[in-house]
Design an enzyme around this catalytic site. Structure first.
Site, PDB file in Angstrom:
ATOM      1  N   ASN A   1      25.025  88.161 -49.806  1.00 36.96           N
ATOM      2  CA  ASN A   1      25.708  87.160 -48.991  1.00 36.96           C
ATOM      3  C   ASN A   1      24.692  86.622 -47.988  1.00 36.96           C
ATOM      4  O   ASN A   1      24.377  87.288 -47.001  1.00 36.96           O
ATOM      5  CB  ASN A   1      26.895  87.822 -48.271  1.00 36.96           C
ATOM      6  CG  ASN A   1      27.597  86.879 -47.311  1.00 36.96           C
ATOM      7  OD1 ASN A   1      27.342  85.676 -47.318  1.00 36.96           O
ATOM      8  ND2 ASN A   1      28.474  87.429 -46.484  1.00 36.96           N
TER       9      ASN A   1
ATOM     10  N   LYS B   1      24.969  84.206 -46.015  1.00 36.50           N
ATOM     11  CA  LYS B   1      25.613  83.676 -44.804  1.00 36.50           C
ATOM     12  C   LYS B   1      25.014  82.309 -44.423  1.00 36.50           C
ATOM     13  O   LYS B   1      24.641  81.544 -45.298  1.00 36.50           O
ATOM     14  CB  LYS B   1      25.515  84.686 -43.664  1.00 36.50           C
ATOM     15  CG  LYS B   1      26.020  86.064 -44.067  1.00 36.50           C
ATOM     16  CD  LYS B   1      26.272  86.939 -42.890  1.00 36.50           C
ATOM     17  CE  LYS B   1      26.606  88.339 -43.361  1.00 36.50           C
ATOM     18  NZ  LYS B   1      27.024  89.210 -42.282  1.00 36.50           N
TER      19      LYS B   1
ATOM     20  N   HIS C   1      36.086  87.518 -45.762  1.00 35.83           N
ATOM     21  CA  HIS C   1      35.017  88.183 -44.999  1.00 35.83           C
ATOM     22  C   HIS C   1      35.452  88.278 -43.537  1.00 35.83           C
ATOM     23  O   HIS C   1      36.073  87.355 -42.996  1.00 35.83           O
ATOM     24  CB  HIS C   1      33.715  87.380 -45.123  1.00 35.83           C
ATOM     25  CG  HIS C   1      32.527  88.148 -44.647  1.00 35.83           C
ATOM     26  ND1 HIS C   1      32.253  88.314 -43.301  1.00 35.83           N
ATOM     27  CD2 HIS C   1      31.563  88.818 -45.313  1.00 35.83           C
ATOM     28  CE1 HIS C   1      31.152  89.048 -43.174  1.00 35.83           C
ATOM     29  NE2 HIS C   1      30.721  89.369 -44.386  1.00 35.83           N
TER      30      HIS C   1
ATOM     31  N   GLU D   1      33.906  87.862 -40.895  1.00 38.09           N
ATOM     32  CA  GLU D   1      33.436  86.756 -40.040  1.00 38.09           C
ATOM     33  C   GLU D   1      34.347  85.542 -40.169  1.00 38.09           C
ATOM     34  O   GLU D   1      34.525  84.794 -39.209  1.00 38.09           O
ATOM     35  CB  GLU D   1      31.977  86.422 -40.391  1.00 38.09           C
ATOM     36  CG  GLU D   1      31.042  87.510 -39.883  1.00 38.09           C
ATOM     37  CD  GLU D   1      29.742  87.649 -40.669  1.00 38.09           C
ATOM     38  OE1 GLU D   1      29.406  86.768 -41.463  1.00 38.09           O
ATOM     39  OE2 GLU D   1      29.078  88.689 -40.477  1.00 38.09           O
TER      40      GLU D   1
ATOM     41  N   GLU E   1      34.300  96.635 -46.296  1.00 41.57           N
ATOM     42  CA  GLU E   1      33.275  96.365 -45.287  1.00 41.57           C
ATOM     43  C   GLU E   1      33.822  96.712 -43.909  1.00 41.57           C
ATOM     44  O   GLU E   1      34.492  95.864 -43.274  1.00 41.57           O
ATOM     45  CB  GLU E   1      32.907  94.880 -45.306  1.00 41.57           C
ATOM     46  CG  GLU E   1      32.321  94.403 -46.612  1.00 41.57           C
ATOM     47  CD  GLU E   1      31.394  93.214 -46.386  1.00 41.57           C
ATOM     48  OE1 GLU E   1      30.232  93.315 -46.806  1.00 41.57           O
ATOM     49  OE2 GLU E   1      31.807  92.235 -45.774  1.00 41.57           O
TER      50      GLU E   1
ATOM     51  N   GLY F   1      26.047  94.100 -40.031  1.00 43.80           N
ATOM     52  CA  GLY F   1      24.954  93.559 -39.227  1.00 43.80           C
ATOM     53  C   GLY F   1      24.593  94.408 -38.021  1.00 43.80           C
ATOM     54  O   GLY F   1      23.866  93.962 -37.141  1.00 43.80           O
TER      55      GLY F   1
ATOM     56  N   SER G   1      25.588  96.976 -43.478  1.00 43.84           N
ATOM     57  CA  SER G   1      24.255  97.525 -43.229  1.00 43.84           C
ATOM     58  C   SER G   1      23.719  98.359 -44.396  1.00 43.84           C
ATOM     59  O   SER G   1      23.097  99.406 -44.191  1.00 43.84           O
ATOM     60  CB  SER G   1      24.244  98.335 -41.927  1.00 43.84           C
ATOM     61  OG  SER G   1      24.534  97.494 -40.821  1.00 43.84           O
TER      62      SER G   1
HETATM   63  C1  PEP Z   1      28.182  91.291 -44.895  1.00 42.80           C
HETATM   64  O1  PEP Z   1      28.235  90.446 -44.020  1.00 42.80           O
HETATM   65  O2  PEP Z   1      28.887  91.169 -45.893  1.00 42.80           O
HETATM   66  C2  PEP Z   1      27.288  92.420 -44.695  1.00 42.80           C
HETATM   67  C3  PEP Z   1      27.547  93.514 -45.336  1.00 42.80           C
HETATM   68  O3  PEP Z   1      26.243  92.236 -43.813  1.00 42.80           O
HETATM   69  P1  PEP Z   1      25.066  93.307 -43.484  1.00 42.80           P
HETATM   70  O4  PEP Z   1      24.594  93.846 -44.807  1.00 42.80           O
HETATM   71  O5  PEP Z   1      24.039  92.509 -42.791  1.00 42.80           O
HETATM   72  O6  PEP Z   1      25.695  94.361 -42.646  1.00 42.80           O
END
Ligand code: PEP
Length: 251
Positions: free
Chosen positions: A8, A10, A100, A102, A170, A176, A214
């Protein structure tokens, strides 16, 4: 089942950096037949970079499927700024990320909106990567299973089946942040999700459940060893060819 390694991207990068990233991943995959036996690959660039990335990953033999990071909750019409599921399919996308955290946080998306989007995605032949996950305070209060169950049950439309649906767990506090859920926490949540999927659709054992939050080269192998972890949704680390590939090697 093969692990799904979904990137992803983003709202990152330029046209040039998107081209360089896609080219690097394609070249790395072509040099590494072994990883192709074990993993499927999805890249979800920003909408504006999809055309450039498609030109690089395209081709019948391509091991990479294109995905988008969102689609509209309505089929077409007067919706300024939106991109429909039909447009994504027409363009050549195979996947769309929905729900997601976000988008839930920054755009106020509800489970009902996400279910409407997912239904349209399914009706247009896209596979949905449906994200669910609790916030830190919800876990601290012991509410993570209830939160995730509500998100799953309310966001999954009746059109969902194992071919058109992937679930990504998630935990919001792990996205992040560099914090990752422990293998025990991931095991418990993925087992729970598998059980709940059985109440929503047939053949729940065939639905891929990804972990996201992460995921990095140094924790990927441990996470992939956990039962019911069928791949990863990767944010930050998917922006670097070597990290993305190292995570795939963890599978
Ligand atoms: C995500 O936004 O789907 C995600 C898992 O981000 P990160 O790997 O940066 O934590």
């Amino acid at each position: 089942m093969k692990k799904l390694i979904a990137g992803n991207w983003k709202m990152n990068g330029t046209l040039e950096s998107a081209r360089a990233l896609a080219t690097g991943i394609v070249e790395a995959l072509h040099a590494d037949r072994d990883v192709l036996e074990r993993c499927d690959f999805v890249l979800c660039p920003p909408f504006l970079h999809l055309v450039a990335v498609r030109a690089i990953v395209d081709g019948a033999a391509s091991p990479i499927t294109l995905g988008a990071q969102d689609c509209a909750a309505t089929p077409d019409g007067a919706h300024t700024g939106d991109i429909s599921a039909a447009m994504l399919k027409d363009f050549g996308c195979g996947y769309v990320i929905l729900g997601h955290s976000e988008r839930r946080q920054n755009h106020g998306e509800t489970n009902q909106t996400i279910a409407a989007k997912a239904r349209l995605a399914h009706e247009n032949g896209l596979c949905v990567i449906l994200c669910v996950g609790e916030k830190e305070d919800e876990r601290a209060a012991g509410g993570e299973l209830d939160v995730v169950e509500n998100q799953l049950v309310q966001s999954l439309p009746p059109t969902a089946n194992p071919e058109n649906t992937v679930v990504a767990y998630e935990p919001v506090w792990a996205i992040g942040t560099g914090k990752t859920a422990t293998p025990d926490d991931v095991r418990a949540m993925h087992r729970f999700l598998r059980r709940k999927l059985g109440e929503c659709l047939a053949h729940p054992d065939k639905v891929r459940i990804l972990y996201g939050g992460s995921v990095k080269p140094d924790n990927a192998a441990e996470l992939f060893r956990v039962e019911n972890v069928d791949g990863a949704l990767i944010g930050g680390a998917s922006l670097k060819v070597d990290q993305y590939m190292a995570i795939a090697h963890g599978a």
